[in-house]
Design a protein around this motif. Sequence first.
Motif, PDB file in Angstrom:
ATOM      1  N   TYR A  97      50.417  31.317  32.625  1.00 60.93           N
ATOM      2  CA  TYR A  97      50.027  31.873  34.000  1.00 60.93           C
ATOM      3  C   TYR A  97      48.814  30.766  34.389  1.00 60.93           C
ATOM      4  O   TYR A  97      48.808  30.331  35.297  1.00 60.93           O
ATOM      5  CB  TYR A  97      49.435  33.215  33.537  1.00 60.93           C
ATOM      6  CG  TYR A  97      48.419  33.607  34.852  1.00 60.93           C
ATOM      7  CD1 TYR A  97      49.081  33.975  36.012  1.00 60.93           C
ATOM      8  CD2 TYR A  97      47.009  33.727  34.776  1.00 60.93           C
ATOM      9  CE1 TYR A  97      48.075  34.335  37.235  1.00 60.93           C
ATOM     10  CE2 TYR A  97      46.288  34.004  35.610  1.00 60.93           C
ATOM     11  CZ  TYR A  97      46.784  34.469  36.828  1.00 60.93           C
ATOM     12  OH  TYR A  97      45.899  34.589  38.000  1.00 60.93           O
ATOM     13  N   ASN A 140      41.668  36.631  43.721  1.00 65.59           N
ATOM     14  CA  ASN A 140      42.656  37.312  43.095  1.00 65.59           C
ATOM     15  C   ASN A 140      42.965  37.025  41.513  1.00 65.59           C
ATOM     16  O   ASN A 140      42.837  37.879  40.827  1.00 65.59           O
ATOM     17  CB  ASN A 140      44.015  37.018  43.740  1.00 65.59           C
ATOM     18  CG  ASN A 140      43.940  37.738  45.312  1.00 65.59           C
ATOM     19  OD1 ASN A 140      42.996  38.557  45.534  1.00 65.59           O
ATOM     20  ND2 ASN A 140      44.959  37.134  46.033  1.00 65.59           N
ATOM     21  N   GLY A 141      42.960  35.677  41.292  1.00 69.31           N
ATOM     22  CA  GLY A 141      43.295  35.392  40.056  1.00 69.31           C
ATOM     23  C   GLY A 141      42.221  35.543  39.094  1.00 69.31           C
ATOM     24  O   GLY A 141      42.276  36.211  37.884  1.00 69.31           O
ATOM     25  N   TYR A 144      42.182  39.157  38.346  1.00 66.70           N
ATOM     26  CA  TYR A 144      43.232  39.603  37.352  1.00 66.70           C
ATOM     27  C   TYR A 144      42.757  39.194  35.901  1.00 66.70           C
ATOM     28  O   TYR A 144      42.636  40.042  34.964  1.00 66.70           O
ATOM     29  CB  TYR A 144      44.596  38.977  37.629  1.00 66.70           C
ATOM     30  CG  TYR A 144      45.393  38.572  36.450  1.00 66.70           C
ATOM     31  CD1 TYR A 144      46.050  39.944  36.254  1.00 66.70           C
ATOM     32  CD2 TYR A 144      45.713  37.416  35.560  1.00 66.70           C
ATOM     33  CE1 TYR A 144      47.114  39.856  35.200  1.00 66.70           C
ATOM     34  CE2 TYR A 144      46.484  37.673  34.613  1.00 66.70           C
ATOM     35  CZ  TYR A 144      47.257  38.831  34.232  1.00 66.70           C
ATOM     36  OH  TYR A 144      47.915  38.749  33.378  1.00 66.70           O
ATOM     37  N   LEU A 145      42.205  38.108  35.671  1.00 68.48           N
ATOM     38  CA  LEU A 145      41.522  37.775  34.188  1.00 68.48           C
ATOM     39  C   LEU A 145      40.540  38.641  33.913  1.00 68.48           C
ATOM     40  O   LEU A 145      40.504  39.006  32.671  1.00 68.48           O
ATOM     41  CB  LEU A 145      41.199  36.586  34.399  1.00 68.48           C
ATOM     42  CG  LEU A 145      42.210  35.145  34.614  1.00 68.48           C
ATOM     43  CD1 LEU A 145      41.603  33.924  34.663  1.00 68.48           C
ATOM     44  CD2 LEU A 145      43.202  34.987  33.515  1.00 68.48           C
ATOM     45  N   SER A 147      40.349  41.797  34.764  1.00 69.69           N
ATOM     46  CA  SER A 147      41.095  43.310  34.257  1.00 69.69           C
ATOM     47  C   SER A 147      41.642  43.163  33.023  1.00 69.69           C
ATOM     48  O   SER A 147      41.702  43.934  32.219  1.00 69.69           O
ATOM     49  CB  SER A 147      42.027  43.389  35.505  1.00 69.69           C
ATOM     50  OG  SER A 147      43.220  42.636  35.368  1.00 69.69           O
ATOM     51  N   VAL A 148      42.096  41.989  32.827  1.00 69.58           N
ATOM     52  CA  VAL A 148      42.840  41.713  31.283  1.00 69.58           C
ATOM     53  C   VAL A 148      41.695  41.673  30.363  1.00 69.58           C
ATOM     54  O   VAL A 148      42.085  42.346  29.238  1.00 69.58           O
ATOM     55  CB  VAL A 148      43.522  40.245  31.336  1.00 69.58           C
ATOM     56  CG1 VAL A 148      43.819  40.087  29.832  1.00 69.58           C
ATOM     57  CG2 VAL A 148      44.710  40.151  32.198  1.00 69.58           C
ATOM     58  N   TYR A 184      32.207  39.023  37.893  1.00 67.98           N
ATOM     59  CA  TYR A 184      33.724  39.201  37.130  1.00 67.98           C
ATOM     60  C   TYR A 184      32.980  39.370  35.543  1.00 67.98           C
ATOM     61  O   TYR A 184      33.156  38.650  34.913  1.00 67.98           O
ATOM     62  CB  TYR A 184      34.417  38.247  37.247  1.00 67.98           C
ATOM     63  CG  TYR A 184      35.029  37.872  38.565  1.00 67.98           C
ATOM     64  CD1 TYR A 184      35.758  38.631  39.324  1.00 67.98           C
ATOM     65  CD2 TYR A 184      34.429  36.791  39.058  1.00 67.98           C
ATOM     66  CE1 TYR A 184      36.195  38.254  40.586  1.00 67.98           C
ATOM     67  CE2 TYR A 184      35.054  36.286  40.447  1.00 67.98           C
ATOM     68  CZ  TYR A 184      35.991  37.256  41.156  1.00 67.98           C
ATOM     69  OH  TYR A 184      36.220  36.893  42.460  1.00 67.98           O
TER      70      TYR A 184
END
Length: 223
Positions: A97, A140-141, A144-145, A147-148, A184
Motif C-alpha cells: 500500500y 486521505n492516505g 487511513y494510516l 486510523s490503522v 494525525y
Amino acid sequence: MKLYFHPASTTSRIVLLFAAEEGIELKPEVVDILSGAHLSGSFPSVNPKRLVPALEDDGFIVSESAAILRYLAAKTGSAAYPTDLRERARVDEMVDYLNSDFYRDWGYNLIYPQLFPHHKRDSDAAQQCTVHWGQERVRNGLAYLDSVLASRRHLAGDKLTIADYFGAGILSAGELIRVDLTQYPNLNRWYESMRALPSWPRVSEALEGFKGMLKDTPFVSIP
C-alpha cells in the motif's frame, strides 16, 4: 553484501536504517545521483533501471527498496519479517500500500514536483493541478494510516516490522515540505517513535541538510 545508494535518496535511507538497526553489515557504495553517476559508467550494468538503491550479494543483484528489505530480513532471519503466513501477509499488505497507492500521490504528485525540476509539470496550470490533487489524495492516505494506528502500535500489528522501516522512510520525505503530522495523532505518535530509533540521526544527516537548504522555500503542504 554491497549496497549501492545515495544518502539523500528516500528509498536508500529506508534500507540504511533497517540495516543499521538490525546490525546487518553492508559494504557501502555511494552512487552520486546528483552528478548523474547513476546514468552512466558501470552502474547501469548493476541496475539497468538506473536507480538506487541496489543490493549485490555474491553476484546476485536485487533492486527496489521493498524487495531489498524483504531479502535482507529473510536472509538474516529477522523478526521484522515474520514467518507466520498471516502475519507476513499483513506486513506485505502495508508495504505494498505504501509503495504503490500512497507513495504515488505523496512523492510524485505532492513532494517531488515541488522539489525537483525534472518532476515539475510543463505548465503552471498543470503543476498546480498536480500538486493540489496530490494534496487531497495524501490527506486521505494520512487519515487511513492514522486510523490503522489507532488500534496498533505499529503499521502491521504490535511488533516492529519492515513495514515500519519502509513507512517511516517514505514519511520522512514530508519533512522537506514541512508536512505537519500532529493533526494525525496516532500516525504522529508512531512516526516519532521511529525517529527515536538510535540509528535515525546518522542515517538522516542528508535529509536534515536538505531541509536546511529549503527552510525559506514556500511549499504547498499538509498544514
